[in-house]
Design an enzyme around this catalytic site. Structure first.
Site, PDB file in Angstrom:
ATOM      1  N   GLU A 305      37.884 -87.511 112.163  1.00  0.00           N
ATOM      2  CA  GLU A 305      37.929 -87.280 110.718  1.00  0.00           C
ATOM      3  C   GLU A 305      36.560 -86.876 110.181  1.00  0.00           C
ATOM      4  O   GLU A 305      36.450 -86.021 109.292  1.00  0.00           O
ATOM      5  CB  GLU A 305      38.424 -88.535 109.998  1.00  0.00           C
ATOM      6  CG  GLU A 305      39.873 -88.904 110.297  1.00  0.00           C
ATOM      7  CD  GLU A 305      40.021 -89.708 111.576  1.00  0.00           C
ATOM      8  OE1 GLU A 305      38.997 -89.929 112.267  1.00  0.00           O
ATOM      9  OE2 GLU A 305      41.160 -90.106 111.901  1.00  0.00           O
ATOM     10  N   PRO A 510      35.449 -90.486 128.389  1.00  0.00           N
ATOM     11  CA  PRO A 510      36.374 -91.410 127.715  1.00  0.00           C
ATOM     12  C   PRO A 510      36.246 -91.321 126.198  1.00  0.00           C
ATOM     13  O   PRO A 510      35.157 -91.100 125.667  1.00  0.00           O
ATOM     14  CB  PRO A 510      35.953 -92.785 128.236  1.00  0.00           C
ATOM     15  CG  PRO A 510      34.537 -92.612 128.673  1.00  0.00           C
ATOM     16  CD  PRO A 510      34.396 -91.191 129.124  1.00  0.00           C
ATOM     17  N   ARG A 511      37.364 -91.478 125.515  1.00  0.00           N
ATOM     18  CA  ARG A 511      37.355 -91.454 124.057  1.00  0.00           C
ATOM     19  C   ARG A 511      36.418 -92.521 123.503  1.00  0.00           C
ATOM     20  O   ARG A 511      35.714 -92.298 122.513  1.00  0.00           O
ATOM     21  CB  ARG A 511      38.783 -91.659 123.532  1.00  0.00           C
ATOM     22  CG  ARG A 511      38.898 -91.733 122.018  1.00  0.00           C
ATOM     23  CD  ARG A 511      38.560 -90.428 121.363  1.00  0.00           C
ATOM     24  NE  ARG A 511      38.775 -90.461 119.940  1.00  0.00           N
ATOM     25  CZ  ARG A 511      38.407 -89.490 119.115  1.00  0.00           C
ATOM     26  NH1 ARG A 511      37.815 -88.403 119.589  1.00  0.00           N
ATOM     27  NH2 ARG A 511      38.643 -89.585 117.826  1.00  0.00           N
ATOM     28  N   GLY A 552      28.335 -88.052 121.439  1.00  0.00           N
ATOM     29  CA  GLY A 552      27.872 -86.797 120.849  1.00  0.00           C
ATOM     30  C   GLY A 552      27.630 -85.669 121.830  1.00  0.00           C
ATOM     31  O   GLY A 552      27.025 -84.660 121.467  1.00  0.00           O
ATOM     32  N   GLU A 553      28.104 -85.810 123.091  1.00  0.00           N
ATOM     33  CA  GLU A 553      27.847 -84.775 124.092  1.00  0.00           C
ATOM     34  C   GLU A 553      29.105 -84.031 124.522  1.00  0.00           C
ATOM     35  O   GLU A 553      29.042 -83.217 125.446  1.00  0.00           O
ATOM     36  CB  GLU A 553      27.189 -85.390 125.332  1.00  0.00           C
ATOM     37  CG  GLU A 553      25.765 -85.861 125.107  1.00  0.00           C
ATOM     38  CD  GLU A 553      25.048 -86.179 126.400  1.00  0.00           C
ATOM     39  OE1 GLU A 553      23.908 -85.704 126.574  1.00  0.00           O
ATOM     40  OE2 GLU A 553      25.639 -86.880 127.249  1.00  0.00           O
ATOM     41  N   ASN A 577      42.078 -83.514 119.257  1.00  0.00           N
ATOM     42  CA  ASN A 577      41.886 -82.170 118.733  1.00  0.00           C
ATOM     43  C   ASN A 577      41.613 -81.156 119.854  1.00  0.00           C
ATOM     44  O   ASN A 577      40.628 -81.297 120.587  1.00  0.00           O
ATOM     45  CB  ASN A 577      40.713 -82.196 117.749  1.00  0.00           C
ATOM     46  CG  ASN A 577      40.447 -80.861 117.109  1.00  0.00           C
ATOM     47  OD1 ASN A 577      41.278 -79.963 117.165  1.00  0.00           O
ATOM     48  ND2 ASN A 577      39.277 -80.719 116.508  1.00  0.00           N
ATOM     49  N   PRO A 578      42.445 -80.099 120.000  1.00  0.00           N
ATOM     50  CA  PRO A 578      42.198 -79.084 121.026  1.00  0.00           C
ATOM     51  C   PRO A 578      41.270 -77.968 120.563  1.00  0.00           C
ATOM     52  O   PRO A 578      40.822 -77.152 121.376  1.00  0.00           O
ATOM     53  CB  PRO A 578      43.596 -78.526 121.296  1.00  0.00           C
ATOM     54  CG  PRO A 578      44.272 -78.599 119.957  1.00  0.00           C
ATOM     55  CD  PRO A 578      43.736 -79.855 119.302  1.00  0.00           C
ATOM     56  N   GLU A 580      38.182 -77.777 119.337  1.00  0.00           N
ATOM     57  CA  GLU A 580      36.788 -77.765 119.780  1.00  0.00           C
ATOM     58  C   GLU A 580      36.660 -77.177 121.178  1.00  0.00           C
ATOM     59  O   GLU A 580      35.755 -76.376 121.455  1.00  0.00           O
ATOM     60  CB  GLU A 580      36.228 -79.191 119.747  1.00  0.00           C
ATOM     61  CG  GLU A 580      36.167 -79.787 118.354  1.00  0.00           C
ATOM     62  CD  GLU A 580      35.793 -81.256 118.389  1.00  0.00           C
ATOM     63  OE1 GLU A 580      35.918 -81.879 119.477  1.00  0.00           O
ATOM     64  OE2 GLU A 580      35.377 -81.787 117.345  1.00  0.00           O
TER      65      GLU A 580
END
Length: 672
Positions: A305, A510-511, A552-553, A577-578, A580
Site C-alpha cells: 500500500e 520471503p515476503r 528494500g532490495e 503485485n506482479p 513491479e
C-alpha cells in the site's frame, strides 16, 4: 369509480397543466447552478441520443429541453400515472412512448415494443428520454434495456440529474422527489456513454455499469451543487438506521483490551514486528512535533500500500510544497521503506492501534486537514473518530474482496456508518466502486489501480555490481514475496529443474524477511546448499538457494533475473503485485490465488502476459520453459508490458480528485 374519474381526459388535462405550471414555478424561483455552465449545449451536442435519468429524480428534467418542437420523446412504463405524465410532457413539447419497462432485465412484449419504437424514433432524428431504473425497482440500478437501445441505435447515453436544496421525498420504491420552489437548483450533464455495436454479454454488463456509475456521479454532483443530501444516499439512510450492537461491542472491547496492549506490543517487538523505541506511537503518542500549516495525512497498512501511495505523496509535495505530509504505516518493513522514499519534509509515524483513546490522542496532536486511507484500511475507531473530528476522509486505490464485501453486506449496522464516513472512494475498477457504493459510500469512482502507475522499486543499490557478478553465467530464477509453504515448493521446483540445468540457482525473497533464517534451516535440512543475504553472503558456484532476507532490495532481484514467480499465490493468501516484476524485465509466474490483484492478473492472463501454475511440478515446468526459450520469454514480456501500459492512468486521476480537498494556495493556513 374514483379511478375512472381521475383517469378521465378532463382531469388528466387539468392535472397536467397544474403540474407543468408547478415545475415552471420551481424553475423560475430557484437559483441555478449548472455543470457545465451551458448544460443544454452539452446535453444536445450528440442529438439524437438517449437522455438518461433516475426514476426518483425526473420531476424537473422537462425544463432542460431546448425550445424545438417534437425533438424529444419520453419512454414511460405502463402504469396508471402515465397519462398524467404524458399530459405534463406535452406542455414542454414532448410526446410519450408507452412500454412495460424497457429498462428491466427481462423485457416483456410491451417492453420490447417500446424498445423498437424508441429505436425508430432515434432513427428519425428524435432524442429519447428514459429512466434507467423502472418500477418496481430496485432504485438506482440501470437495466439492460437502455444499453440495448444504445447498442441498436449507435447513439450515446447521456446521463443527467437535477436536484434542489428544498424538497420532500415520497416513501416509494425510488424515493420520488418533489422539488420545492425558492431553492438552489443543481443541474448536471455527464459525459456521453457509447455502447459498441458488437457487444458480448460481458461488455454489455460493463456498459450497464458505466451508465449506473455515470448517473450516480451526476446525481451526487447535482445534490452537491444544490447544497442538499440525496434521499437515497448512504448519509441519509444511516441517519435512520438502528444503532449497531456489533459496532458498539467492538468499540467497548477495544477499550477493555487496553491493559493487554503493553504485553502485546512487547511480544511483537520480540518477534521483530515492532520498533521498541517507537512503541508509544502505537498508542497515539507522537514522537515528533506537528509541523505548522495544512496537513494531509496518508495511511498505508504495509509495503504494498505504501508503494502504491508514495507517488501520490511525491506529486502533492512537488505541486504543493507548502502542504505538510504525514504517512502512517503499521509494519516495520513499511516504516523502513517510508524513511528511504518519503520526500523531504514528510513525516512518518506508526499508526495507532484501533482504540478510541489512542486514535483521539493521535488526532489531537496531528490535527490533520485531510485523511487519505489506502486500499482496504477500514478500522472502525480510526474511521469514526476521524469523521467525528470533521476531517474529510478519502479512500484511494480502494479494493474489497468479494468475501469481505459479503461479510460487510450482512452487517449494515456496522458497514454503513463506516463506509458512509468517506467523502470519496477512488476504487481500482468499476466492480469495486459498485461494492463500495452498496456498502454505503456516498461517492465512489473507478479511477484505476495506482500500482500500475507506480514506479518500480529501485535497482541501483549498494552491492548491485557484486551481486550481478555472482549471478553471471548461471541459470537463475526468482521466487519473490513467498509465504510459508511456498518456500518448500520453490525448493522442490529447484530440484526438478536442476536435472535439466545443473548450474541452476534459485533466489527466494520471503515476503517477511525475518523468516529468512527459518527458511535456511528448513532447506539446509533438505540437503540443499543455502546462502543467507542477511549474513552478508553472496551465492557461489555451489549454492542451490540464495535467500534474500533483506528489506528494500526486491527491485534489485527483479532486475537481475529473467523469470520470477510472485508469491502469496500458491497458498490462499491472495497474491502479490506482479507489476513491479514486469516493469523491471522479469517474466511472471503466478499460482491460482491472486484475488487481491485480480484486475492485473485477469488482464495479464487474458493477454498471455503471464503463466499460472498450480503446484511445484507445474512451477518447475513453466519456469524451465521460459529459461530455455528466450524468444518465447521476450514475446510474453512484450505482451505483459503492453497490458500494464494500458492499465495506467490512475495516478493523474487520483491526484485530480484529491485536489478538490486541498485549499487554494492563497488561503493555506491552519489554526494554531
Amino acid at each position: 369509480m374514483a379511478k375512472r374519474l381521475f383517469s378521465s381526459p378532463p382531469v388528466v388535462a387539468l392535472g397536467g397543466a397544474l403540474a407543468a405550471g408547478y415545475i415552471r414555478l420551481v424553475y423560475a424561483t430557484s437559483k441555478l447552478r449548472c455543470e457545465p455552465a451551458d448544460t443544454v449545449t452539452k446535453l444536445f451536442a450528440q442529438h439524437p441520443q438517449i437522455f438518461a435519468m433516475w426514476h426518483g429524480q425526473f420531476m424537473m428534467l422537462p425544463k432542460i429541453k431546448p425550445e424545438r418542437p417534437a425533438d424529444v420523446v419520453a419512454m414511460v412504463a405502463r402504469h396508471d400515472d402515465a397519462e398524467l405524465i404524458g399530459s405534463v410532457l406535452k406542455r414542454f413539447g414532448m410526446t410519450l412512448i408507452r412500454g412495460a419497462g424497457a429498462g428491466t432485465r427481462r423485457r416483456s412484449r410491451g417492453g420490447a415494443g417500446a424498445l423498437r419504437e424508441s429505436h425508430r424514433a432515434i432513427g428519425h432524428g428524435t432524442t429519447v428520454a428514459m429512466t434507467a431504473d423502472v418500477p418496481p425497482g430496485p432504485a438506482r440500478r440501470a437495466g439492460d434495456g437502455i444499453v440495448m437501445l444504445a447498442r441498436l441505435s449507435g447513439r450515446p447515453i447521456v446521463p443527467c440529474a437535477m436536484a434542489t436544496s428544498r424538497f420532500f421525498a415520497l416513501k416509494s420504491w425510488s424515493a420520488f422527489t418533489v422539488n420545492l420552489p425558492f431553492s438552489t437548483l443543481g443541474i448536471v450533464v455527464g459525459d456521453p456513454i457509447w455502447v459498441p455495436p458488437e457487444t458480448d454479454d460481458a461488455a454489455l454488463e460493463s456498459s450497464r455499469l458505466a451508465v449506473e456509475r455515470g448517473l450516480n456521479e451526476a446525481t451526487a454532483r447535482a445534490y452537491a451543487l444544490a447544497g442538499a443530501t440525496d434521499p437515497l444516499s448512504a448519509e441519509s439512510q444511516i441517519s435512520v438506521a438502528k444503532p449497531s450492537l456489533s459496532l458498539t461491542a467492538y468499540r467497548a472491547l477495544t477499550r477493555l483490551a487496553v491493559p493487554l496492549v503493553p504485553l502485546m506490543l512487547a511480544w511483537r517487538a520480540r518477534r521483530g514486528k515492532e520498533e521498541p523505541a517507537r512503541r508509544l506511537e502505537r498508542c497515539g503518542q507522537a514522537s515528533v512535533p506537528r509541523p505548522s500549516g495544512f496537513l494531509a495525512w496518508f495511511h498505508a497498512a504495509s509495503v504494498g500500500e505504501a508503494n502504491a501511495v508514495l507517488p501520490v505523496i511525491d506529486a502533492i509535495a512537488a505541486e504543493h510544497p507548502e502542504i505538510r505530509l504525514l504517512l502512517t504505516t503499521g509494519t516495520v518493513t513499511s516504516a523502513k521503506l517510508a524513511r528511504a522514499r518519503l520526500p523531504q519534509g514528510a513525516v512518518h509515524q506508526y499508526v495507532p492501534l484501533d482504540n478510541q483513546g489512542y486514535v483521539q490522542a493521535f488526532l489531537a496532536h496531528w490535527r490533520p486537514d485531510l485523511a487519505v486511507l489506502v486500499e482496504s484500511e477500514i478500522w472502525p475507531n480510526l474511521v469514526l473518530e476521524t469523521k467525528a473530528q470533521g476531517i474529510p476522509l478519502v479512500l484511494v486505490n480502494g479494493r474489497i474482496s468479494l468475501a469481505s464485501f459479503r461479510r460487510w453486506r450482512r452487517r449494515p449496522g456496522l458497514s454503513r456508518p463506516l463506509f458512509s464516513a468517506f467523502s470519496l472512494v477512488l476504487a481500482q475498477n468499476e466492480r469495486l466502486a459498485q461494492r463500495f457504493t452498496a456498502l454505503g459510500a456516498p461517492r465512489a469512482l473507478s479511477v484505476g489501480n495506482l500500482k500500475a502507475d507506480a514506479p518500480p522499486p529501485p535497482t541501483d543499490l549498494a552491492g548491485h555490481k557484486r551481486l550481478a557478478a555472482a549471478l553471471s553465467g548461471r541459470n537463475v530464477w526468482l521466487a519473490a514475496s513467498t509465504h510459508p509453504g511456498e518456500d518448500d515448493m520453490a525448493a522442490v521446483a529447484h530440484l526438478t529443474m536442476k536435472k535439466t540445468r545443473p548450474d541452476l540457482l534459485t533466489i527466494i525473497v520471503p515476503r517477511h524477511p525475518e523468516r529468512g533464517p527459518l527458511i535456511a534451516k528448513l532447506l539446509t535440512g533438505a540437503n540443499l546448499s543455502v546462502a543467507l543475504r542477511s549474513a552478508g553472503k553472496l551465492p557461489d558456484a555451489d549454492t542451490d538457494i540464495y535467500i534474500a532476507d533483506t528489506i528494500g532490495e526486491l527491485g534489485l532481484f527483479y532486475n537481475l533475473v529473467p523469470v520470477a514467480f510472485i508469491g502469496g499465490s500458491l497458498v490462499p493468501h491472495g497474491g502479490q503485485n506482479p507489476v513491479e516484476a514486469i516493469k523491471l524485465g522479469a517474466a511472471v509466474l503466478t499460482g491460482p490465488h491472486w484475488r487481491n490483484f485480480a484486475d492485473a492478473y485477469d488482464e495479464l492472463l487474458r493477454a498471455g502476459g503471464c503463466v499460472q501454475v498450480g503446484d511445484a511440478a507445474s512451477l518447475a515446468e513453466a519456469a524451465l520453459a521460459l529459461l530455455e526459450d528466450n524468444q518465447a520469454r521476450l514475446a510474453m514480456m512484450a505482451r505483459a508490458e503492453g497490458t500494464i501500459a494500458r492499465m495506467g492512468g490512475a495516478l493523474p486521476r487520483t491526484i485530480a480528485e484529491l485536489e478538490r480537498f486541498l485549499p487554494p494556495r492563497a488561503t493555506l493556513q491552519h489554526a494554531s
